[in-house]
Design a protein around this motif. Structure first.
Motif, PDB file in Angstrom:
ATOM      1  N   SER A 140     -46.217 -36.402  -0.445  1.00  0.00           N
ATOM      2  CA  SER A 140     -48.029 -36.042  -0.246  1.00  0.00           C
ATOM      3  C   SER A 140     -48.743 -37.473  -0.464  1.00  0.00           C
ATOM      4  O   SER A 140     -49.758 -37.724   0.111  1.00  0.00           O
ATOM      5  CB  SER A 140     -47.915 -35.210  -1.721  1.00  0.00           C
ATOM      6  N   ASP A 141     -47.821 -38.245  -0.772  1.00  0.00           N
ATOM      7  CA  ASP A 141     -48.653 -39.579  -0.770  1.00  0.00           C
ATOM      8  C   ASP A 141     -48.071 -39.860   1.122  1.00  0.00           C
ATOM      9  O   ASP A 141     -47.443 -41.077   1.284  1.00  0.00           O
ATOM     10  CB  ASP A 141     -48.282 -40.802  -1.205  1.00  0.00           C
ATOM     11  N   MET A 325     -58.597 -24.422   2.194  1.00  0.00           N
ATOM     12  CA  MET A 325     -59.192 -23.226   2.246  1.00  0.00           C
ATOM     13  C   MET A 325     -57.923 -22.461   2.366  1.00  0.00           C
ATOM     14  O   MET A 325     -57.400 -21.694   1.946  1.00  0.00           O
ATOM     15  CB  MET A 325     -60.449 -23.290   2.149  1.00  0.00           C
ATOM     16  N   ALA A 326     -58.319 -22.028   4.192  1.00  0.00           N
ATOM     17  CA  ALA A 326     -56.770 -20.763   4.607  1.00  0.00           C
ATOM     18  C   ALA A 326     -55.809 -21.334   4.360  1.00  0.00           C
ATOM     19  O   ALA A 326     -54.638 -20.136   3.686  1.00  0.00           O
ATOM     20  CB  ALA A 326     -57.425 -20.995   6.434  1.00  0.00           C
ATOM     21  N   ARG A 377     -56.250 -28.171  -3.044  1.00  0.00           N
ATOM     22  CA  ARG A 377     -56.827 -27.845  -4.170  1.00  0.00           C
ATOM     23  C   ARG A 377     -57.287 -29.160  -4.398  1.00  0.00           C
ATOM     24  O   ARG A 377     -59.036 -29.460  -4.604  1.00  0.00           O
ATOM     25  CB  ARG A 377     -56.439 -27.681  -5.230  1.00  0.00           C
ATOM     26  N   MET A 378     -56.592 -30.490  -4.352  1.00  0.00           N
ATOM     27  CA  MET A 378     -57.438 -32.230  -4.077  1.00  0.00           C
ATOM     28  C   MET A 378     -58.548 -31.991  -2.687  1.00  0.00           C
ATOM     29  O   MET A 378     -59.138 -32.064  -2.528  1.00  0.00           O
ATOM     30  CB  MET A 378     -56.461 -32.670  -3.971  1.00  0.00           C
ATOM     31  N   HIS A 383     -64.167 -32.299  -1.069  1.00  0.00           N
ATOM     32  CA  HIS A 383     -64.918 -31.926  -0.195  1.00  0.00           C
ATOM     33  C   HIS A 383     -66.132 -31.203  -0.872  1.00  0.00           C
ATOM     34  O   HIS A 383     -67.809 -31.931  -0.670  1.00  0.00           O
ATOM     35  CB  HIS A 383     -64.554 -30.830  -0.160  1.00  0.00           C
ATOM     36  N   LEU A 384     -66.042 -31.069  -2.340  1.00  0.00           N
ATOM     37  CA  LEU A 384     -66.813 -30.291  -3.240  1.00  0.00           C
ATOM     38  C   LEU A 384     -67.438 -31.301  -4.145  1.00  0.00           C
ATOM     39  O   LEU A 384     -68.727 -31.744  -4.447  1.00  0.00           O
ATOM     40  CB  LEU A 384     -66.428 -29.330  -3.956  1.00  0.00           C
TER      41      LEU A 384
END
Length: 391
Positions: A140-141, A325-326, A377-378, A383-384
């Motif tokens: 992931s990193d 999201m998709a 999710r991160m 973005h939010l």
């Protein structure tokens, strides 16, 4: 007369050519791929000849320019083709998605000379690619990768190990991200490495719970020499190249997940319409009908989400958040739908005599590859709400 049972998925395609392309894909998938999928997965057989067939049919380079041998199709069309392939056999659908990911760097960041030299073979079906970003200590990193590329005259020498590489040991070329400068994301460059380069080797494939026909292996680079003409983009641009490819690749995973979920729903629906208990089809029981309704609704929602993201991409608009999201929604949906399909078949669903247990095992990996769903999710949250505050 009313028709019951699995129905062909209705599509909204932009052109007659796209409709013909999807019909060709569906026919090829049902005739050449699906019939032997269960046996070949059980045997762990990699279907290299299938990728050649797909290439000859013009399906291996769909989202890339026609001038280099691609299909010149929008992502909206390519992803629906990918869904059909994955529904027939995920090893094939995922393989096409990974190959498309591996071609991305040359197609979008390569020089005119690099595109002319390499893309025709990549897109025509004679070559199959792999994408080398993850490492044993950096998943992931990804910016913490340790594989190093050192300049040596007109060449680069690459040393290190990549992990979890789809097509590892079977690919004709590898798109490799390696550290050519200092620490962090800005010290990474991208390289196109031939599969037969001296010093390149693959470990034995990982023993996986699903996708047994798709080789996943560590790839070792021991003094692999690559000419500077195979460096893609500018030195230090590699991480940006990788992120751009992953945004598109996540849509490929979303489409594959939707295909697996659709295949599981079709199998479960066919079973409950024929299985009888208490003198009537089990599909008559409201609890099971509600499960089927929820499964179908999730699949349609996922399909609409990945297509909406694809249309943003096709129109040149930002799509990174929608892609995350998709990938998140479609792969979680695949896991839920395949689990429900096993439940609907009862004891039979837990046996290898029916395909739903294979779909469930395969769905799990889609929540992990190309960025775990926790990472998605991160990405969405960033973005939010902006980056996390550390102060």
């Amino acid at each position: 007369m009313q028709s019951y049972g699995p129905q062909p998925v209705s599509r909204q395609l932009p052109t007659e050519e796209a409709r013909d392309l999807l019909a060709l894909t569906r026919d090829l998938a049902q005739r050449e791929i699906a019939p032997g999928a269960a046996a070949e997965e059980e045997a762990g057989r990699f279907p290299r000849e299938t990728f050649t067939l797909i290439g000859e049919a013009g399906l291996l380079g769909l989202p890339y320019p026609e001038e280099y041998g691609g299909g010149g199709q929008p992502y909206e069309v390519y992803l629906q083709v990918l869904e059909e392939l994955a529904a027939a056999r995920l090893t094939v659908g995922l393989g096409v998605s990974v190959h498309t990911l591996a071609c991305h760097a040359v197609a979008h960041y390569g020089s005119k000379e690099q595109r002319a030299e390499h893309l025709p073979g990549m897109l025509g079906g004679t070559q199959l690619g792999a994408y080398c970003l993850s490492e044993p200590t950096s998943g992931s990193d990804a910016a913490a990768l340790r594989t190093r590329a050192a300049r040596d005259g007109d060449d680069w020498t690459i040393d290190g190990t990549k992990a979890w590489i789809t097509h590892g040991g079977a690919a004709d070329f590898y798109t490799v991200l390696a550290r050519s400068g200092g620490e962090g994301a800005h010290g990474i460059s991208a390289y196109l490495v031939p599969g037969d380069a001296p010093g390149l080797s693959a470990a034995p494939p990982e023993r996986k719970m699903g996708l047994k026909g798709s080789p996943t292996a560590q790839v070792h680079f021991d003094g692999v020499r690559v000419p500077d003409t195979r460096r893609i983009g500018e030195p230090g641009q590699g991480f940006a190249i990788a992120l751009g490819a992953l945004d598109s690749g996540r849509l490929g995973i979303a489409a594959c997940a939707t295909g697996v979920a659709q295949a599981a729903l079709d199998a479960a629906l066919g079973y409950v319409l024929e299985r009888r208990q208490f003198d009537r089809p089990v599909a008559d029981f409201q609890g099971l009908r509600f499960m089927l309704a929820d499964m179908a609704t999730r699949i349609e929602a996922g399909r609409a989400l990945y297509l909406a993201a694809a249309r943003l991409r096709d129109s040149g608009q930002p799509f990174s958040a929608r892609a995350a999201m998709a990938k998140l929604f479609c792969t979680d949906t695949a896991m839920q739908v395949t689990t429900d399909a096993v439940q609907l078949l009862g004891g039979y669903g837990y046996t290898a005599d029916f395909p739903v247990e294979r779909y469930m095992r395969e769905a799990k990996v889609l929540q992990i590859v190309e960025g775990t769903n926790q990472i998605q999710r991160m990405v969405v949250a960033r973005h939010l709400a902006g980056p996390e505050s550390r102060g």
